[in-house]
Design a protein around this motif. Sequence first.
Motif, PDB file in Angstrom:
ATOM      1  N   TYR A 146       0.834  -1.198   0.000  1.00 48.04           N
ATOM      2  CA  TYR A 146       0.000   0.000   0.000  1.00 48.04           C
ATOM      3  C   TYR A 146       0.871   1.252   0.000  1.00 48.04           C
ATOM      4  O   TYR A 146       1.918   1.267   0.617  1.00 48.04           O
ATOM      5  CB  TYR A 146      -0.873   0.065   1.259  1.00 48.04           C
ATOM      6  N   HIS A 147       0.367   2.295  -0.630  1.00 53.79           N
ATOM      7  CA  HIS A 147       0.994   3.612  -0.507  1.00 53.79           C
ATOM      8  C   HIS A 147       0.369   4.291   0.701  1.00 53.79           C
ATOM      9  O   HIS A 147      -0.843   4.247   0.893  1.00 53.79           O
ATOM     10  CB  HIS A 147       0.776   4.445  -1.770  1.00 53.79           C
ATOM     11  N   VAL A 148       1.166   4.928   1.532  1.00 54.87           N
ATOM     12  CA  VAL A 148       0.680   5.521   2.773  1.00 54.87           C
ATOM     13  C   VAL A 148      -0.411   6.567   2.531  1.00 54.87           C
ATOM     14  O   VAL A 148      -1.286   6.754   3.369  1.00 54.87           O
ATOM     15  CB  VAL A 148       1.849   6.086   3.619  1.00 54.87           C
ATOM     16  N   SER A 149      -0.416   7.208   1.376  1.00 50.62           N
ATOM     17  CA  SER A 149      -1.444   8.214   1.084  1.00 50.62           C
ATOM     18  C   SER A 149      -2.818   7.579   0.891  1.00 50.62           C
ATOM     19  O   SER A 149      -3.825   8.268   0.928  1.00 50.62           O
ATOM     20  CB  SER A 149      -1.066   9.036  -0.148  1.00 50.62           C
ATOM     21  N   GLU A 150      -2.858   6.267   0.687  1.00 47.39           N
ATOM     22  CA  GLU A 150      -4.126   5.550   0.514  1.00 47.39           C
ATOM     23  C   GLU A 150      -4.589   4.908   1.808  1.00 47.39           C
ATOM     24  O   GLU A 150      -5.380   3.970   1.808  1.00 47.39           O
ATOM     25  CB  GLU A 150      -3.971   4.495  -0.584  1.00 47.39           C
ATOM     26  N   PHE A 151      -4.113   5.420   2.925  1.00 50.41           N
ATOM     27  CA  PHE A 151      -4.404   4.861   4.242  1.00 50.41           C
ATOM     28  C   PHE A 151      -5.893   4.644   4.468  1.00 50.41           C
ATOM     29  O   PHE A 151      -6.321   3.590   4.921  1.00 50.41           O
ATOM     30  CB  PHE A 151      -3.823   5.777   5.322  1.00 50.41           C
ATOM     31  N   GLU A 152      -6.717   5.635   4.146  1.00 57.50           N
ATOM     32  CA  GLU A 152      -8.161   5.517   4.373  1.00 57.50           C
ATOM     33  C   GLU A 152      -8.758   4.366   3.579  1.00 57.50           C
ATOM     34  O   GLU A 152      -9.691   3.719   4.027  1.00 57.50           O
ATOM     35  CB  GLU A 152      -8.878   6.828   4.024  1.00 57.50           C
ATOM     36  N   LYS A 153      -8.224   4.085   2.405  1.00 60.39           N
ATOM     37  CA  LYS A 153      -8.750   3.015   1.554  1.00 60.39           C
ATOM     38  C   LYS A 153      -8.394   1.632   2.085  1.00 60.39           C
ATOM     39  O   LYS A 153      -9.173   0.697   1.961  1.00 60.39           O
ATOM     40  CB  LYS A 153      -8.204   3.150   0.129  1.00 60.39           C
ATOM     41  N   PHE A 154      -7.197   1.475   2.669  1.00 59.61           N
ATOM     42  CA  PHE A 154      -6.758   0.130   3.040  1.00 59.61           C
ATOM     43  C   PHE A 154      -6.840  -0.178   4.524  1.00 59.61           C
ATOM     44  O   PHE A 154      -6.608  -1.315   4.938  1.00 59.61           O
ATOM     45  CB  PHE A 154      -5.346  -0.158   2.528  1.00 59.61           C
TER      46      PHE A 154
END
Length: 162
Positions: free
Chosen positions: A147-155
């Motif tokens: 995961y990319h940290v900027s996609e935290f809310e998604k994952f």
Amino acid sequence: MQLALNDNSSNVEGDSNRSMVPIDKYLAFLRLLKDNNIDNRFDIVVITDGFLRSKSLLIDFLAENEELTNIERGNIIRLLETDLERQLIQDHFNSFPIRYILGESYKNLKRSISELALANVLIFGNGGFAFFIHGMYSHDLTSSHVYHVSEFEKFKDELLII
């Protein structure tokens, strides 16, 4: 289970994958792990290239700006003398059960490659170092969670059930 967090903080102009990621993004992720007692299931390793490039830029700034006041120069010099990597740990990461690989060296490169190859979960920031090293050296990419940290809310919900 291995989890690797990578922050390669060097900015490269025009490359959106290498723009700075605020530390709050990583801290939100670590808080999620801690609040849900997931941090006990992972061996967490934070990998960062440290502040060498930032300090180099400050030295250049100091040398090129004759208009700086003595107070401004003193503040920059104090910052340059500070062990920023240790301060980062003390100020932000001390409450988490984490191991660190800080700064750029051949020894740290070897350790980073080893940790990234073993990671079951990879949260990466900018640049492609962690992502590509994990892809090249991981023994089981089918079970990796990347995961990319900027996609935290998604994952974040998916991470709770890993």
